[in-house]
Design an enzyme around this catalytic site. Structure first.
Site, mmCIF file in Angstrom:
data_model
loop_
_atom_site.group_PDB
_atom_site.id
_atom_site.type_symbol
_atom_site.label_atom_id
_atom_site.label_comp_id
_atom_site.label_asym_id
_atom_site.label_seq_id
_atom_site.Cartn_x
_atom_site.Cartn_y
_atom_site.Cartn_z
ATOM 1 N N SER A 1 47.587 9.174 69.430
ATOM 2 C CA SER A 1 47.374 8.460 68.173
ATOM 3 C C SER A 1 45.953 8.722 67.707
ATOM 4 O O SER A 1 45.106 9.153 68.506
ATOM 5 C CB SER A 1 47.574 6.964 68.429
ATOM 6 O OG SER A 1 47.079 6.198 67.378
ATOM 7 N N TYR B 1 45.579 -0.638 73.466
ATOM 8 C CA TYR B 1 46.313 0.497 72.891
ATOM 9 C C TYR B 1 45.393 1.720 72.807
ATOM 10 O O TYR B 1 45.745 2.805 73.275
ATOM 11 C CB TYR B 1 46.833 0.114 71.501
ATOM 12 C CG TYR B 1 47.703 1.156 70.830
ATOM 13 C CD1 TYR B 1 49.020 1.353 71.227
ATOM 14 C CD2 TYR B 1 47.213 1.945 69.792
ATOM 15 C CE1 TYR B 1 49.828 2.307 70.606
ATOM 16 C CE2 TYR B 1 48.005 2.898 69.168
ATOM 17 C CZ TYR B 1 49.316 3.074 69.572
ATOM 18 O OH TYR B 1 50.109 4.023 68.952
HETATM 19 N N1 LIG Z 1 54.148 4.088 64.388
HETATM 20 C C1 LIG Z 1 52.876 4.407 64.307
HETATM 21 O O1 LIG Z 1 52.153 3.985 63.403
HETATM 22 C C2 LIG Z 1 52.274 5.322 65.345
HETATM 23 C C3 LIG Z 1 51.022 5.890 65.079
HETATM 24 C C4 LIG Z 1 50.453 6.714 66.027
HETATM 25 C C5 LIG Z 1 51.123 6.991 67.204
HETATM 26 N N2 LIG Z 1 52.338 6.425 67.427
HETATM 27 C C6 LIG Z 1 52.994 6.698 68.701
HETATM 28 O O2 LIG Z 1 54.213 7.348 68.454
HETATM 29 C C7 LIG Z 1 55.117 7.081 69.535
HETATM 30 C C8 LIG Z 1 56.473 6.665 68.978
HETATM 31 O O3 LIG Z 1 56.325 5.412 68.328
HETATM 32 P P1 LIG Z 1 57.222 4.953 67.089
HETATM 33 O O4 LIG Z 1 56.316 4.713 65.974
HETATM 34 O O5 LIG Z 1 58.364 5.877 66.929
HETATM 35 O O6 LIG Z 1 57.654 3.509 67.596
HETATM 36 P P2 LIG Z 1 59.057 2.983 68.160
HETATM 37 O O7 LIG Z 1 58.801 1.600 68.627
HETATM 38 O O8 LIG Z 1 60.124 3.200 67.157
HETATM 39 O O9 LIG Z 1 59.350 3.931 69.403
HETATM 40 C C9 LIG Z 1 58.871 3.696 70.703
HETATM 41 C C10 LIG Z 1 60.015 3.866 71.662
HETATM 42 O O10 LIG Z 1 59.517 3.746 72.991
HETATM 43 C C11 LIG Z 1 60.484 3.022 73.732
HETATM 44 N N3 LIG Z 1 59.900 2.396 74.905
HETATM 45 C C12 LIG Z 1 59.060 1.328 74.950
HETATM 46 N N4 LIG Z 1 58.813 0.994 76.222
HETATM 47 C C13 LIG Z 1 59.486 1.865 77.006
HETATM 48 C C14 LIG Z 1 59.631 2.023 78.408
HETATM 49 N N5 LIG Z 1 59.034 1.204 79.266
HETATM 50 N N6 LIG Z 1 60.403 3.019 78.855
HETATM 51 C C15 LIG Z 1 61.059 3.834 78.006
HETATM 52 N N7 LIG Z 1 60.975 3.737 76.672
HETATM 53 C C16 LIG Z 1 60.194 2.751 76.174
HETATM 54 C C17 LIG Z 1 61.011 1.979 72.754
HETATM 55 O O11 LIG Z 1 62.244 1.417 73.171
HETATM 56 C C18 LIG Z 1 61.108 2.793 71.492
HETATM 57 O O12 LIG Z 1 62.383 3.379 71.347
HETATM 58 C C19 LIG Z 1 54.444 6.002 70.386
HETATM 59 O O13 LIG Z 1 53.848 6.590 71.512
HETATM 60 C C20 LIG Z 1 53.377 5.457 69.471
HETATM 61 O O14 LIG Z 1 52.302 4.897 70.171
HETATM 62 C C21 LIG Z 1 52.944 5.602 66.530
#
Ligand SMILES: NC(=O)c1ccc[n+]([C@@H]2O[C@H](COP(=O)([O-])OP(=O)(O)OC[C@H]3O[C@@H](n4cnc5c(N)ncnc54)[C@H](O)[C@@H]3O)[C@@H](O)[C@H]2O)c1
Length: 316
Positions: free
Chosen positions: A173, A186
């Site tokens: 991120s 985070y």
């Molecule tokens: N959404 C944002 O603004 C953003 C920005 C920068 C980075 N990210 C990163 O992108 C990645 C995807 O996030 P997203 O935005 O699609 O959110 P999201 O919540 O839709 O996806 C995260 C997924 O991780 C799964 N997860 C959580 N804990 C888990 C565990 N213990 N074991 C297995 N799976 C688990 C959840 O069930 C979910 O399906 C993450 O690493 C997040 O930190 C997101």
């Protein structure tokens, strides 16, 4: 080797790589073929993970989907199989648990084969001020956002090394390259993920395993629901990224074997400025961009389906 020769070689390489990077800024790199590659995506039940899985399936890859959310993961699997004649395998795995990662990894190796593209995407956010973050939530952030990358790489890297073929993708991120208030656990866990991926990249270079690539992804807020309620003051400079845009850019970066992807591009300038301007100037810039208040109305998602605003929490 004498100093003159050593320095000349270094300058030659430096100039060559500089021109190469300029060239690829103008002309996009040839995209690699992922037909038949075994792509494992953690956190595939929703958001970026689901979109990336669908996109890789369209390109002919074999998908291995991991998530703790069984229902969502099965839904991703169904979406892939229904719309495309693609192979997809869903496994319920708690990536925060080392034993569970190794168990699921063994099962994948037996039932599907050696993973060749590993996308460490599963993630969680707490979104509370440091002293209001319970210890178990700090641990949870580190276990999922960072430690799980160690276990998945331990499980799948040996086969990649043997074949000198593979790709490790770290979904970090912008919070993994700059601190943000309200995101201490985070940010720290995302910094850790970046540090791990970058170190592994250098180790692989030293081992001359040049066909094992690394991609480190650092996006700003994406509209997936993870940062529900967060806002941006100047959307033109710092937009909340659309899921589709983010996923397509991540896919392209992987196919073009880019080492870093920072989204939106504006952040390249901000990160460069961070190294040269004073801390007070940096603070003024963060305030101007509204980064200090971005999380003010963040809606926390402790468990799927359970949402609670900070205001609601204060009222309790
Ligand atoms: N959404 C944002 O603004 C953003 C920005 C920068 C980075 N990210 C990163 O992108 C990645 C995807 O996030 P997203 O935005 O699609 O959110 P999201 O919540 O839709 O996806 C995260 C997924 O991780 C799964 N997860 C959580 N804990 C888990 C565990 N213990 N074991 C297995 N799976 C688990 C959840 O069930 C979910 O399906 C993450 O690493 C997040 O930190 C997101």
């Amino acid at each position: 080797m004498n100093v003159f020769l050593d320095t000349s070689i270094f300058l030659g390489k430096f100039l060559y790589y500089f021109l190469e990077s300029l060239f690829y800024k103008i002309i996009s790199k040839k995209k690699k073929d992922v037909t038949g590659e075994i792509v494992l995506i953690t956190g595939a039940a929703s958001g970026l993970g689901r979109l990336l899985a669908i996109k890789f399936a369209r390109l002919g890859a074999i998908l291995v989907l991991w998530d703790i959310n069984e229902e969502g993961n099965m839904e991703t699997c169904r979406m892939i199989k229904e719309k495309q004649d693609a192979k997809a395998f869903a496994y319920t795995c708690d990536c925060s648990n080392r034993q569970d990662v190794y168990r699921a990894a063994d099962q994948v190796k037996k039932e599907v084969g050696n993973v060749t593209i590993l996308i460490n995407n599963a993630g969680v956010v707490t979104g509370r001020e440091f002293l209001k973050t319970p210890d178990h939530m700090v641990e949870r952030s580190f276990l999922i956002n960072a430690m799980s990358h160690f276990w998945t790489c331990k499980a799948f890297l040996p086969a990649m090394l043997e074949a000198n073929h593979g790709h490790l993708v770290c979904i970090s991120s912008v919070a993994g390259v700059t601190g943000i208030n309200g995101l201490s656990d985070y940010c720290a866990s995302k910094f850790a993920a970046c540090g791990f991926a970058e170190s592994l990249h250098f180790e692989l270079r030293l081992l001359q395993k040049t066909n094992i690539k690394t991609t480190i992804v650092c996006p700003y807020f994406i509209k997936t629901g993870m940062f529900e309620g967060c806002s941006t003051k100047y959307p033109l400079l710092l937009p909340m990224l659309k899921q589709e845009y983010a996923a397509q850019n991540i896919l392209n970066a992987i196919l073009e074997e880019q080492l870093y992807l920072i989204l939106p591009r504006f952040f390249h300038i901000a990160l460069l400025l961070k190294q040269v301007i004073s801390p007070n100037m940096l603070m003024a810039l963060a305030e101007y961009l509204g980064m200090d208040i971005a999380l003010a109305s963040f809606i926390e998602r402790e468990n799927p389906g359970e949402v609670q605003t900070k205001t609601e929490r204060k009222q309790q």
